[in-house]
Motif scaffolding. Structure first.
Motif: not given
Length: 145
Positions: A60-75, A100-106
């Motif tokens: 996959a080129d990019f990922g998108i993760l969604i949870c209540g706060s976003g914190n758990g999936v990001a960590i 700036h960060n070349n993030a690959n997951v939102l």
């Protein structure tokens, strides 16, 4: 440009995930859904780790993760060496995460942003290029542990 997008999260992000899949399809992106398949309570790492593995493996080129706060999936996603997951709640943050960060997951906090804002962040994230230059030097140092 059409991308391969990995999408997932937890039960709190289930409704947003469905909406975002429609937005991504309208934009011509290929979407791989890593779950969950309902709004029943789940453990987000069970969905995040496979998604992060797919992004690391360039399935996959990019990922998108969604949870209540976003914190758990990001960590969780950021435990993967080649993942740069950015928790965003404003469109400008999504743009900066890419440029700036070349993030690959939102990572999106469903309990704190509207569906409209989430869709705008996804559009911005996917249409913003990494600037490179001085930012590349910094990004190169992220997984240096």
């Amino acid at each position: 440009m059409a991308y391969k997008i990995a999408i997932g999260g937890d039960h709190a992000g289930y409704t947003y995930k469905g909406m975002l899949k429609e937005v991504l399809a309208e934009l011509g992106h290929e979407v791989h859904d890593f779950g969950p398949d309902s709004d029943a309570s789940v453990d987000y790492p069970d969905h995040v780790h496979p998604l992060a593995n797919a992004v690391e493996a360039k399935e996959a080129d990019f990922g998108i993760l969604i949870c209540g706060s976003g914190n758990g999936v990001a960590i969780t996603a950021n435990k993967h060496r080649q993942i740069r997951a950015a928790l965003c709640w404003e469109t400008k943050l999504a743009a900066l995460a890419r440029s700036h960060n070349n993030a690959n997951v939102l990572c999106i906090p469903a309990r704190f942003v509207s569906q409209e804002k989430a869709a705008d962040m996804v559009r911005t994230f996917l249409s913003t290029d990494f600037e490179g230059g001085r930012h590349q030097t910094r990004v190169d140092k992220i997984s240096n542990c």
